[in-house]
Design a protein around this motif. Structure first.
Motif, mmCIF file in Angstrom:
data_model
loop_
_atom_site.group_PDB
_atom_site.id
_atom_site.type_symbol
_atom_site.label_atom_id
_atom_site.label_comp_id
_atom_site.label_asym_id
_atom_site.label_seq_id
_atom_site.Cartn_x
_atom_site.Cartn_y
_atom_site.Cartn_z
ATOM 1 N N HIS A 185 0.845 -1.191 0.000
ATOM 2 C CA HIS A 185 0.000 0.000 0.000
ATOM 3 C C HIS A 185 0.882 1.243 0.000
ATOM 4 O O HIS A 185 1.913 1.295 0.683
ATOM 5 C CB HIS A 185 -0.912 0.013 1.225
ATOM 6 C CG HIS A 185 -1.854 -1.159 1.283
ATOM 7 N ND1 HIS A 185 -2.545 -1.605 0.184
ATOM 8 C CD2 HIS A 185 -2.213 -1.962 2.327
ATOM 9 C CE1 HIS A 185 -3.295 -2.648 0.534
ATOM 10 N NE2 HIS A 185 -3.105 -2.883 1.824
ATOM 11 N N LEU A 186 0.470 2.235 -0.755
ATOM 12 C CA LEU A 186 1.293 3.434 -0.910
ATOM 13 C C LEU A 186 1.525 4.147 0.414
ATOM 14 O O LEU A 186 2.558 4.787 0.615
ATOM 15 C CB LEU A 186 0.643 4.390 -1.920
ATOM 16 C CG LEU A 186 1.470 5.593 -2.373
ATOM 17 C CD1 LEU A 186 2.796 5.143 -2.984
ATOM 18 C CD2 LEU A 186 0.692 6.440 -3.370
ATOM 19 N N ASP A 187 0.565 4.031 1.331
ATOM 20 C CA ASP A 187 0.730 4.674 2.635
ATOM 21 C C ASP A 187 1.565 3.825 3.600
ATOM 22 O O ASP A 187 1.769 4.202 4.756
ATOM 23 C CB ASP A 187 -0.632 4.974 3.264
ATOM 24 C CG ASP A 187 -1.472 3.711 3.481
ATOM 25 O OD1 ASP A 187 -0.956 2.600 3.236
ATOM 26 O OD2 ASP A 187 -2.644 3.837 3.893
ATOM 27 N N GLY A 188 2.059 2.679 3.110
ATOM 28 C CA GLY A 188 2.918 1.834 3.939
ATOM 29 C C GLY A 188 2.181 0.915 4.880
ATOM 30 O O GLY A 188 2.814 0.186 5.653
ATOM 31 N N GLY A 189 0.861 0.865 4.842
ATOM 32 C CA GLY A 189 0.078 0.056 5.764
ATOM 33 C C GLY A 189 -0.243 -1.316 5.240
ATOM 34 O O GLY A 189 -1.404 -1.643 4.984
ATOM 35 N N GLY A 190 0.760 -2.172 5.047
ATOM 36 C CA GLY A 190 0.511 -3.540 4.612
ATOM 37 C C GLY A 190 0.539 -3.684 3.102
ATOM 38 O O GLY A 190 0.988 -2.804 2.363
ATOM 39 N N ARG A 191 0.016 -4.845 2.646
ATOM 40 C CA ARG A 191 0.035 -5.173 1.219
ATOM 41 C C ARG A 191 -1.300 -5.742 0.788
ATOM 42 O O ARG A 191 -2.116 -6.176 1.608
ATOM 43 C CB ARG A 191 1.143 -6.189 0.925
ATOM 44 C CG ARG A 191 2.536 -5.671 1.161
ATOM 45 C CD ARG A 191 3.565 -6.779 1.011
ATOM 46 N NE ARG A 191 3.521 -7.377 -0.329
ATOM 47 C CZ ARG A 191 4.314 -8.388 -0.708
ATOM 48 N NH1 ARG A 191 5.162 -8.920 0.170
ATOM 49 N NH2 ARG A 191 4.233 -8.867 -1.933
ATOM 50 N N GLY A 192 -1.506 -5.740 -0.515
ATOM 51 C CA GLY A 192 -2.674 -6.388 -1.079
ATOM 52 C C GLY A 192 -2.485 -7.893 -1.131
ATOM 53 O O GLY A 192 -1.496 -8.442 -0.635
ATOM 54 N N ASP A 193 -3.452 -8.588 -1.765
ATOM 55 C CA ASP A 193 -3.429 -10.048 -1.835
ATOM 56 C C ASP A 193 -3.102 -10.514 -3.248
ATOM 57 O O ASP A 193 -3.230 -9.757 -4.222
ATOM 58 C CB ASP A 193 -4.782 -10.630 -1.410
ATOM 59 C CG ASP A 193 -5.151 -10.264 0.022
ATOM 60 O OD1 ASP A 193 -4.219 -10.055 0.832
ATOM 61 O OD2 ASP A 193 -6.358 -10.159 0.312
ATOM 62 N N LEU A 194 -2.702 -11.764 -3.342
ATOM 63 C CA LEU A 194 -2.521 -12.434 -4.631
ATOM 64 C C LEU A 194 -3.659 -13.424 -4.800
ATOM 65 O O LEU A 194 -3.846 -14.305 -3.957
ATOM 66 C CB LEU A 194 -1.164 -13.143 -4.683
ATOM 67 C CG LEU A 194 -0.922 -14.076 -5.877
ATOM 68 C CD1 LEU A 194 -1.043 -13.319 -7.190
ATOM 69 C CD2 LEU A 194 0.447 -14.741 -5.762
ATOM 70 N N ARG A 195 -4.418 -13.289 -5.869
ATOM 71 C CA ARG A 195 -5.582 -14.149 -6.102
ATOM 72 C C ARG A 195 -5.328 -14.988 -7.360
ATOM 73 O O ARG A 195 -5.185 -14.428 -8.462
ATOM 74 C CB ARG A 195 -6.855 -13.321 -6.241
ATOM 75 C CG ARG A 195 -7.123 -12.439 -5.010
ATOM 76 C CD ARG A 195 -8.394 -11.636 -5.166
ATOM 77 N NE ARG A 195 -8.576 -10.721 -4.057
ATOM 78 C CZ ARG A 195 -9.107 -11.058 -2.875
ATOM 79 N NH1 ARG A 195 -9.507 -12.305 -2.671
ATOM 80 N NH2 ARG A 195 -9.227 -10.156 -1.917
ATOM 81 N N ILE A 196 -5.320 -16.318 -7.168
ATOM 82 C CA ILE A 196 -5.051 -17.257 -8.263
ATOM 83 C C ILE A 196 -6.353 -17.941 -8.639
ATOM 84 O O ILE A 196 -6.953 -18.661 -7.824
ATOM 85 C CB ILE A 196 -3.992 -18.300 -7.845
ATOM 86 C CG1 ILE A 196 -2.713 -17.602 -7.369
ATOM 87 C CG2 ILE A 196 -3.692 -19.246 -9.000
ATOM 88 C CD1 ILE A 196 -1.683 -18.565 -6.778
ATOM 89 N N ARG A 197 -6.795 -17.740 -9.860
ATOM 90 C CA ARG A 197 -8.025 -18.374 -10.352
ATOM 91 C C ARG A 197 -7.672 -19.673 -11.056
ATOM 92 O O ARG A 197 -6.783 -19.706 -11.918
ATOM 93 C CB ARG A 197 -8.755 -17.436 -11.311
ATOM 94 C CG ARG A 197 -10.084 -17.983 -11.828
ATOM 95 C CD ARG A 197 -10.705 -17.020 -12.807
ATOM 96 N NE ARG A 197 -12.007 -17.483 -13.261
ATOM 97 C CZ ARG A 197 -12.193 -18.343 -14.255
ATOM 98 N NH1 ARG A 197 -11.139 -18.869 -14.899
ATOM 99 N NH2 ARG A 197 -13.418 -18.709 -14.603
ATOM 100 N N ILE A 198 -8.366 -20.742 -10.697
ATOM 101 C CA ILE A 198 -8.099 -22.057 -11.267
ATOM 102 C C ILE A 198 -8.990 -22.270 -12.487
ATOM 103 O O ILE A 198 -10.214 -22.092 -12.419
ATOM 104 C CB ILE A 198 -8.341 -23.182 -10.243
ATOM 105 C CG1 ILE A 198 -7.452 -22.976 -9.008
ATOM 106 C CG2 ILE A 198 -8.077 -24.536 -10.874
ATOM 107 C CD1 ILE A 198 -5.975 -22.965 -9.316
#
Length: 379
Positions: A315-328
């Motif tokens: 996150h640009l504000d430095g508060g963590g990260r997004g997720d990785l979503r894998i579609r099967i």
């Protein structure tokens, strides 16, 4: 009263200020000495102007409506043009000349430099985690020879002999007010009030030179395509050693072969064989952080999404990260040899899915009847 100012301007006694101004300007243009040089019109022009002066001033108009002429003997008027009578001198001069009266003084020769816009192309990992980049670009830097003064060594600027350091020259023109003085920037010194008799040989008197420079810039984690980063005071040096402008970095994110970015989440699709989806499987998958072991549970259907938390973009504000979503995406084989077809038929027989779909009754049978019932339920 000897004079009726309303009649002189040709307006009603309840005329608004705008109506009075329009009437005056129409008459003034007709009677102006530059347009109508007949000396007989000058007295009429002065009379029209005096009428406008009275009726455009709220106090004087009130005095006139009460029967007192401000310009009659003893009427309290200042008389004449250009006196302290509230005469709209600037308004009238601008109406005819469209210019300014009065001096502006020398112009500041030191000006701020231009801002520079630079496109910076980044990979997905660089936007996700941040990066330091070297950028090379043409710009204007301070002339080291004259240190921004624009003069050759051992010399200095001198006062302009045309404007005598005022930065402007005056011109007298004839108008209905008599002689009117207007000013304009001095053409010899460009309004600066001083000139360079011996310009610097390196910068030609500009106080700056152009060259390519290389800078290291820090790109924060989480930037996205199209974001602009402002580096204050890092742009071009201004003329005559003026302060620098800014650098504007425009971020361009290159496409990634696997991931699609949606905000701070990453999305991708992984195709698995039908047998792996039915029986379950495990495979290695390269994320932005390295290799991850992904488990496919038995009976996984096409469209199922596996989420890896905090494996997306910071996150640009430095508060963590997004997720990785894998579609099967479950692949169905299109061509089968005889042995493969026999095995699948045997599997269908064991699962009771080998019957003709048309022979299944609702609520019974295998896969095809279930599909038919599902479509029928949606009707």
């Amino acid at each position: 009263m000897a004079r009726d100012y309303y009649q002189i301007l040709g307006v009603r006694r309840d005329a608004s200020k705008d109506e009075i101004k329009k009437a005056y300007r129409r008459l003034a243009r007709e009677l102006h000495p530059d347009i109508n040089p007949d000396p007989a019109t000058q007295d009429r022009f002065k009379e029209v102007t005096q009428a406008y002066e009275v009726l455009s001033d709220e106090n004087k108009r009130r005095m006139f409506d009460m029967g007192q002429d401000p310009y009659a003997p003893g009427g309290g008027g200042a008389g004449g043009f250009g006196g302290a009578t509230g005469f709209p001198f600037d308004d009238i001069v601008n109406a005819f000349f469209g210019g300014q009266t009065g001096g502006r003084g020398p112009r500041d020769r030191v000006r701020r430099g231009r801002s520079i816009k630079i496109r910076v192309e980044l990979d997905l990992a660089e936007t996700a985690f941040g990066v330091s980049k070297e950028i090379t670009f043409p710009t204007a830097i301070l002339c080291e020879t004259c240190q921004g003064e624009g003069t050759s060594p051992g010399t200095q600027r001198t006062t302009c002999d045309m404007c005598h350091g005022q930065g402007e020259v005056s011109q007298v023109t004839r108008s209905f007010l008599g002689q009117v003085m207007t000013s304009r920037p001095c053409p010899q010194c460009a309004g600066q009030g001083s000139v360079i008799p011996s310009p610097c040989g390196d910068c030609a008197g500009e106080g700056r030179v152009r060259e390519k420079v290389t800078r290291t810039v820090t790109i924060p984690a989480g930037v996205d395509d199209g974001i602009r980063i402002q580096l204050a005071g890092e742009g071009e040096v201004g003329p005559n050693g003026g302060p620098r402008g800014d650098i504007i970095l425009e971020i361009v994110q290159r496409p990634h072969p696997t991931f699609e970015r949606r905000g701070d989440d990453l999305h991708c699709t992984v195709s698995v064989p039908m047998t792996a989806a039915a029986l379950g499987a495990s495979f290695s998958f390269e994320t932005l952080d390295g290799t991850e072991n992904i488990d496919i549970r038995p009976g996984t259907n096409s469209g199922h999404v596996i989420t890896l938390p905090n494996k997306g973009v910071t996150h640009l504000d430095g508060g963590g990260r997004g997720d990785l979503r894998i579609r099967i995406d479950v692949e169905t084989p299109g061509k089968l040899d005889e042995e493969q077809e026999a095995l699948l038929r045997k599997l269908a027989e064991l699962r009771g899915e080998d019957q003709n779909p048309g022979r299944f009754s609702p609520g019974h049978g295998g896969l095809f009847s279930k599909l038919r019932d599902a479509f029928g339920a949606n009707k």
